[in-house]
Design an enzyme around this catalytic site. Structure first.
Site, PDB file in Angstrom:
ATOM      1  N   TYR A  72      30.030  20.137  45.639  1.00 42.03           N
ATOM      2  CA  TYR A  72      30.920  20.107  46.796  1.00 42.03           C
ATOM      3  C   TYR A  72      31.355  18.689  47.148  1.00 42.03           C
ATOM      4  O   TYR A  72      32.378  18.497  47.813  1.00 42.03           O
ATOM      5  CB  TYR A  72      30.282  20.810  47.993  1.00 42.03           C
ATOM      6  CG  TYR A  72      30.358  22.315  47.881  1.00 42.03           C
ATOM      7  CD1 TYR A  72      31.558  22.980  48.079  1.00 42.03           C
ATOM      8  CD2 TYR A  72      29.225  23.058  47.550  1.00 42.03           C
ATOM      9  CE1 TYR A  72      31.632  24.358  47.960  1.00 42.03           C
ATOM     10  CE2 TYR A  72      29.293  24.430  47.423  1.00 42.03           C
ATOM     11  CZ  TYR A  72      30.500  25.085  47.634  1.00 42.03           C
ATOM     12  OH  TYR A  72      30.590  26.444  47.509  1.00 42.03           O
ATOM     13  N   VAL A  80      32.502  38.405  45.523  1.00 44.51           N
ATOM     14  CA  VAL A  80      32.161  39.570  44.707  1.00 44.51           C
ATOM     15  C   VAL A  80      33.439  40.220  44.207  1.00 44.51           C
ATOM     16  O   VAL A  80      34.473  40.206  44.879  1.00 44.51           O
ATOM     17  CB  VAL A  80      31.305  40.580  45.497  1.00 44.51           C
ATOM     18  CG1 VAL A  80      29.912  40.018  45.728  1.00 44.51           C
ATOM     19  CG2 VAL A  80      31.963  40.944  46.816  1.00 44.51           C
ATOM     20  N   ARG A  97      41.176  46.682  47.610  1.00 39.66           N
ATOM     21  CA  ARG A  97      40.951  45.277  47.936  1.00 39.66           C
ATOM     22  C   ARG A  97      40.445  45.128  49.369  1.00 39.66           C
ATOM     23  O   ARG A  97      39.656  44.252  49.680  1.00 39.66           O
ATOM     24  CB  ARG A  97      42.242  44.488  47.725  1.00 39.66           C
ATOM     25  CG  ARG A  97      42.726  44.489  46.274  1.00 39.66           C
ATOM     26  CD  ARG A  97      44.018  43.714  46.126  1.00 39.66           C
ATOM     27  NE  ARG A  97      44.525  43.732  44.758  1.00 39.66           N
ATOM     28  CZ  ARG A  97      45.430  44.575  44.311  1.00 39.66           C
ATOM     29  NH1 ARG A  97      45.933  45.492  45.122  1.00 39.66           N
ATOM     30  NH2 ARG A  97      45.854  44.516  43.069  1.00 39.66           N
ATOM     31  N   ASP A 113      51.765  40.472  42.121  1.00 38.78           N
ATOM     32  CA  ASP A 113      52.517  41.721  42.240  1.00 38.78           C
ATOM     33  C   ASP A 113      53.989  41.497  41.904  1.00 38.78           C
ATOM     34  O   ASP A 113      54.629  42.323  41.235  1.00 38.78           O
ATOM     35  CB  ASP A 113      52.398  42.263  43.664  1.00 38.78           C
ATOM     36  CG  ASP A 113      50.969  42.266  44.149  1.00 38.78           C
ATOM     37  OD1 ASP A 113      50.260  43.255  43.928  1.00 38.78           O
ATOM     38  OD2 ASP A 113      50.564  41.256  44.751  1.00 38.78           O
ATOM     39  N   ARG A 156      54.367  41.128  38.177  1.00 38.34           N
ATOM     40  CA  ARG A 156      54.278  42.440  37.535  1.00 38.34           C
ATOM     41  C   ARG A 156      55.578  43.231  37.709  1.00 38.34           C
ATOM     42  O   ARG A 156      56.070  43.878  36.774  1.00 38.34           O
ATOM     43  CB  ARG A 156      53.110  43.232  38.135  1.00 38.34           C
ATOM     44  CG  ARG A 156      51.741  42.746  37.720  1.00 38.34           C
ATOM     45  CD  ARG A 156      50.642  43.388  38.554  1.00 38.34           C
ATOM     46  NE  ARG A 156      49.310  43.058  38.038  1.00 38.34           N
ATOM     47  CZ  ARG A 156      48.191  43.180  38.721  1.00 38.34           C
ATOM     48  NH1 ARG A 156      48.234  43.620  39.977  1.00 38.34           N
ATOM     49  NH2 ARG A 156      47.028  42.867  38.190  1.00 38.34           N
ATOM     50  N   HIS A 201      48.643  42.275  49.765  1.00 31.54           N
ATOM     51  CA  HIS A 201      48.374  42.347  48.330  1.00 31.54           C
ATOM     52  C   HIS A 201      47.456  43.544  48.121  1.00 31.54           C
ATOM     53  O   HIS A 201      46.231  43.436  48.091  1.00 31.54           O
ATOM     54  CB  HIS A 201      47.699  41.060  47.849  1.00 31.54           C
ATOM     55  CG  HIS A 201      47.219  41.118  46.432  1.00 31.54           C
ATOM     56  ND1 HIS A 201      48.026  41.500  45.380  1.00 31.54           N
ATOM     57  CD2 HIS A 201      46.006  40.839  45.886  1.00 31.54           C
ATOM     58  CE1 HIS A 201      47.337  41.458  44.261  1.00 31.54           C
ATOM     59  NE2 HIS A 201      46.094  41.063  44.541  1.00 31.54           N
TER      60      HIS A 201
END
Length: 335
Positions: free
Chosen positions: A83, A98, A106, A166, A169, A193
């Protein structure tokens, strides 16, 4: 603007973010390493420092990346970071947290990741960080807001990856459909998102032709055009679920998107990218991070670009913001 209830008070030089191009990456998972590889191969940073709790894995990743440097055409120095590296970093990119499980939305991730983010942001700021904070971990809109609130940084210095993936895509899929390069498709996906995002077709174009005009003409010979467009959007929106099911995670697309945001910052490009930014009245919303086009430069978010939405798109965007607010309230991030 600093959130009045920011829980972490820091001495930030609002006018002068840390110069240079040193990047600190937090999180050496699939997304983080896809980003790191893009940084090295594009030569965006002279020094990339990587931080992760799994120090053995970081050591291995750092060695592997350094062995790619001789063929990259650049001279990036990749190190195992701490850090303390944040003190002179121009950009910190947070990919820690995680991962999204198969079938998990999400937004369902939020409870598991907010606590992790609090400890990470505190560490970054305690070590004197004064640069641009980029957030990639899901749910990214909520965690970008949390980063702003926890850090005490001005809102323009905290950028969520938002709908950059997104949008990529969607442009790729439209390019395939219209038989043109994705770079010649100009269309944005905005909002959360996630499951409530929306494609702004009212102002989109492909190869310079407004999307509405193209679709009207195509509908004359193919009555199923409207359904095909809806299928393209649904595949865009749900792409992560399919990819996670197949390979366990998404990485290259978002890694490339994060590298694009980093390049826009470090090279002061003032390019418009669909990121998660704080709204202050745009689209009729305030005090929320959400996907929208924004001008990105060396200071972070220079301006939020408010698209002209039609009535249906405005309703969709308002619904997306409402869903995010519920999750933010549940995570106790708002008053």
């Amino acid at each position: 603007m600093i959130h009045p209830n920011a829980s972490h008070k820091v001495d930030v030089d609002v006018e002068n973010p840390t110069p240079g191009n040193k990047v600190v990456l937090i999180g050496a998972g699939d997304v983080g390493m896809a980003y790191a590889s893009a940084i090295v191969n594009q030569g965006l940073s002279d020094h990339l420092a990587i931080i992760d709790l799994n120090e053995e894995k970081v050591w291995g990743e750092v060695q592997d990346l350094n062995h790619a440097v001789p063929w990259s055409g650049h001279n990036t120095r990749v190190t195992q970071g701490t850090y303390e590296d944040c003190r002179d970093a121009a950009v910190v990119v947070n990919c820690a947290g995680v991962a999204q499980r198969d079938g998990e939305t999400r937004l369902e991730l939020v409870g598991r990741n907010v606590k992790i983010f609090k400890s990470i942001v505190d560490e970054v700021m305690d070590h004197g960080f004064n640069g641009i904070f980029v957030v990639a971990t899901n749910p990214v809109d909520v965690l970008a807001y949390a980063t702003w609130k926890f850090s005490g940084l001005p809102s323009n210095r905290v950028i969520g990856s938002g709908t950059v993936l997104d949008t990529a895509r969607y442009r790729y899929a439209l390019g395939e459909y219209f038989g043109t390069a994705a770079t010649n498709v100009h269309a944005y996906v905005i909002g959360e998102h996630g499951d409530t995002e929306l494609a702004v077709t009212s102002s989109a174009s492909a190869a310079g032709v407004p999307l509405k005009n193209r679709l009207e003409k195509m509908s004359e010979t193919d009555p199923d055009t409207s359904n095909k467009m809806e299928e393209i959007f649904v595949k865009t929106r749900d792409a992560a679920y399919d990819i996670i099911r197949a390979k366990g995670s998404t990485s290259y697309g978002i890694g490339g998107g994060l590298a694009r945001i980093t390049r826009a910052v470090l090279r002061n490009e003032e390019v418009v990218l669909p990121v998660s930014a704080l709204l202050e009245g745009q689209y009729g919303e305030e005090d929320i991070y959400i996907g929208t086009p924004a001008v990105i430069n060396r200071d972070g978010i220079k301006d939020v670009v408010e698209l002209s939405l039609d009535e249906h798109e405005s309703e969709q965007f308002a619904h997306s913001a409402k869903v995010l607010r519920v999750v933010m309230n549940q995570a106790e991030l708002t008053d």
